[in-house]
Design an enzyme around this catalytic site. Structure first.
Site, PDB file in Angstrom:
ATOM      1  N   GLY A  31       0.807  -1.217   0.000  1.00 47.29           N
ATOM      2  CA  GLY A  31       0.000   0.000   0.000  1.00 47.29           C
ATOM      3  C   GLY A  31       0.837   1.263   0.000  1.00 47.29           C
ATOM      4  CB  ALA A  32       1.940   3.940   1.257  1.00 45.54           C
ATOM      5  CG  LEU A  33      -0.979   1.457  -3.688  1.00 48.04           C
ATOM      6  CD1 LEU A  33      -2.157   0.949  -4.528  1.00 48.04           C
ATOM      7  CD2 LEU A  33       0.127   0.411  -3.651  1.00 48.04           C
ATOM      8  CG  HIS A  34       4.897   4.951  -5.192  1.00 47.85           C
ATOM      9  ND1 HIS A  34       5.458   4.221  -6.212  1.00 47.85           N
ATOM     10  CD2 HIS A  34       5.389   4.415  -4.033  1.00 47.85           C
ATOM     11  CE1 HIS A  34       6.257   3.302  -5.713  1.00 47.85           C
ATOM     12  NE2 HIS A  34       6.230   3.393  -4.388  1.00 47.85           N
ATOM     13  N   GLY A  36       5.101   4.008  -9.098  1.00 51.87           N
ATOM     14  CA  GLY A  36       5.877   2.778  -9.277  1.00 51.87           C
ATOM     15  C   GLY A  36       4.955   1.568  -9.221  1.00 51.87           C
ATOM     16  CG  HIS A  37       3.072   0.573  -5.528  1.00 52.85           C
ATOM     17  ND1 HIS A  37       3.205   1.673  -4.723  1.00 52.85           N
ATOM     18  CD2 HIS A  37       3.752  -0.426  -4.906  1.00 52.85           C
ATOM     19  CE1 HIS A  37       3.926   1.361  -3.653  1.00 52.85           C
ATOM     20  NE2 HIS A  37       4.281   0.096  -3.736  1.00 52.85           N
ATOM     21  CE  LYS A 151      12.628   1.820  -3.966  1.00 53.26           C
ATOM     22  NZ  LYS A 151      12.487   0.881  -2.856  1.00 53.26           N
ATOM     23  CG  ASP A 152      11.799  -3.343  -3.411  1.00 49.17           C
ATOM     24  OD1 ASP A 152      12.322  -2.868  -2.401  1.00 49.17           O
ATOM     25  OD2 ASP A 152      10.813  -2.822  -3.966  1.00 49.17           O
ATOM     26  CB  SER A 188      10.361   4.443  -1.924  1.00 46.67           C
ATOM     27  OG  SER A 188      10.174   3.854  -0.651  1.00 46.67           O
TER      28      SER A 188
HETATM   29  P1  AMP Z   1       6.053  -2.342  -1.713  1.00 55.59           P
HETATM   30  O1  AMP Z   1       4.653  -1.877  -1.564  1.00 55.59           O
HETATM   31  O2  AMP Z   1       7.061  -1.297  -1.442  1.00 55.59           O
HETATM   32  O3  AMP Z   1       6.310  -3.643  -1.016  1.00 55.59           O
HETATM   33  O4  AMP Z   1       6.232  -2.656  -3.269  1.00 55.59           O
HETATM   34  C1  AMP Z   1       5.331  -3.461  -3.962  1.00 55.59           C
HETATM   35  C2  AMP Z   1       5.887  -3.724  -5.330  1.00 55.59           C
HETATM   36  O5  AMP Z   1       6.082  -2.508  -6.036  1.00 55.59           O
HETATM   37  C3  AMP Z   1       7.260  -4.426  -5.284  1.00 55.59           C
HETATM   38  O6  AMP Z   1       7.337  -5.382  -6.326  1.00 55.59           O
HETATM   39  C4  AMP Z   1       8.190  -3.269  -5.526  1.00 55.59           C
HETATM   40  O7  AMP Z   1       9.432  -3.648  -6.068  1.00 55.59           O
HETATM   41  C5  AMP Z   1       7.396  -2.435  -6.502  1.00 55.59           C
HETATM   42  N1  AMP Z   1       7.887  -1.061  -6.518  1.00 55.59           N
HETATM   43  C6  AMP Z   1       8.080  -0.254  -5.445  1.00 55.59           C
HETATM   44  N2  AMP Z   1       8.598   0.929  -5.829  1.00 55.59           N
HETATM   45  C7  AMP Z   1       8.758   0.857  -7.179  1.00 55.59           C
HETATM   46  C8  AMP Z   1       9.257   1.752  -8.175  1.00 55.59           C
HETATM   47  N3  AMP Z   1       9.713   2.961  -7.849  1.00 55.59           N
HETATM   48  N4  AMP Z   1       9.263   1.348  -9.463  1.00 55.59           N
HETATM   49  C9  AMP Z   1       8.810   0.109  -9.795  1.00 55.59           C
HETATM   50  N5  AMP Z   1       8.324  -0.772  -8.914  1.00 55.59           N
HETATM   51  C10 AMP Z   1       8.294  -0.413  -7.622  1.00 55.59           C
END
Ligand code: AMP
Length: 282
Positions: A31-34, A36-37, A151-152, A188
């Site tokens: 969550g806290a989506l942007h 990237g998600h 990114k991860d 992020s």
């Molecule tokens: P998170 O919510 O941070 O666990 O991320 C969920 C998914 O989104 C994971 O597969 C991350 O690698 C991906 N993600 C996070 N930030 C980015 C970004 N800036 N660009 C692309 N994918 C991202």
């Protein structure tokens, strides 16, 4: 977009769609989506998969409990963003739904060396937690494709290994490009915890990665590594690591090696916020 909170309900829905001939794409998130998600959801839709996104802040992957407490939660905004992005299904389970018999009852995978390096070394137990939650979510969604962000980077390799260990040959991992802000900072969820001056400083992580890439033909890696560490410290950022590794295995490299695909990885604390980033070297 259809929203589910219960395993039983989402399973039934996905099964019906699968019977209609749809392929399933899965985007797990905290969550806290942007953007990237959202780029992962967009890629999933471009491929023609039914897009299933999950939002679950998994407690078992936080070795630092204050990080878990401070992790941003923006449920209403997440729903709006996903709806606008054309996401088909959102799974928002409670912890009891993901771990009905406690987290210990869920298989914990052993990722060997890969879970001891870099993020694994700095965040003991983190990748065990990631393996648990991703394994459990994959059991529920059973996707044809799993969309994850480069990114991860280490997390992607961990989950690839999880697919292999769990025999999920019907699920393909799609590693998606890192989406960045205009100044290069990788998007992020944690960025929103940065103050304005910290936010301005945070672009230094990406600048370091770019300099590691740019200097590969001219400067020994150890020199560039020291420059990056010194620069961050001088600006008030606390580096955790600046490393070079073999891209496929994350085996550490002490010197550039043009005979293998390489990745540069960085982690640093900007104020109280720990950020990570990486760049595949061209
Ligand atoms: P998170 O919510 O941070 O666990 O991320 C969920 C998914 O989104 C994971 O597969 C991350 O690698 C991906 N993600 C996070 N930030 C980015 C970004 N800036 N660009 C692309 N994918 C991202």
């Amino acid at each position: 977009m259809v929203i589910f909170k219960k395993e039983k309900d989402i399973r039934e829905y996905i099964e019906l769609e699968r019977k209609k001939g749809r392929t399933i794409g899965f985007v797990p998130t905290m969550g806290a989506l942007h953007n990237g998600h959202i780029s992962l959801v967009a890629l999933c839709r471009e491929r023609g998969d039914m897009s299933v996104c999950s939002v679950f802040v998994n407690p078992t992957q936080f070795n630092d409990k204050s990080d878990l407490v401070n992790y941003p939660r923006t449920e209403a905004a997440d729903i709006e963003l996903l709806t606008d992005a054309g996401c088909d299904v959102l799974f928002m389970p409670d912890a009891d739904e993901v771990y009905p018999n406690g987290a210990d009852a869920v298989r914990a995978y052993d990722f060997g060396k890969l879970e001891t390096l870099l993020e694994g070394a700095k965040r003991p137990g983190h990748f065990r937690g990631v393996g648990q939650v991703v394994g459990r979510l994959l059991d529920i969604v059973e996707p044809n494709r799993l969309y994850m962000g480069r990114k991860d980077y280490q997390q992607c390799l961990i989950v690839k290994d999880l697919l292999r260990q769990s025999g999920r040959t019907n699920t393909e991992m799609v590693m998606c490009p890192t989406v960045r802000e205009a100044d290069g900072l990788a998007m992020s969820s944690r960025n929103r915890r940065l103050t304005e001056p910290q936010r301005a400083l945070a672009a230094l992580l990406y600048q370091c990665l770019v300099s590691i890439q740019a200097k590969q033909a001219s400067t020994p890696f150890a020199v560039v590594q020291k420059e990056c560490n010194d620069l961050m410290v001088a600006k008030g950022i606390e580096p955790d690591y600046v490393e070079l590794a073999v891209a496929d295995t994350l085996d550490p490299l002490t010197e550039y090696d043009a005979s293998v695909p390489m990745v540069a990885l960085i982690a640093a604390r900007v104020g109280a916020v720990r950020l990570i980033d990486n760049l595949l070297l061209q």
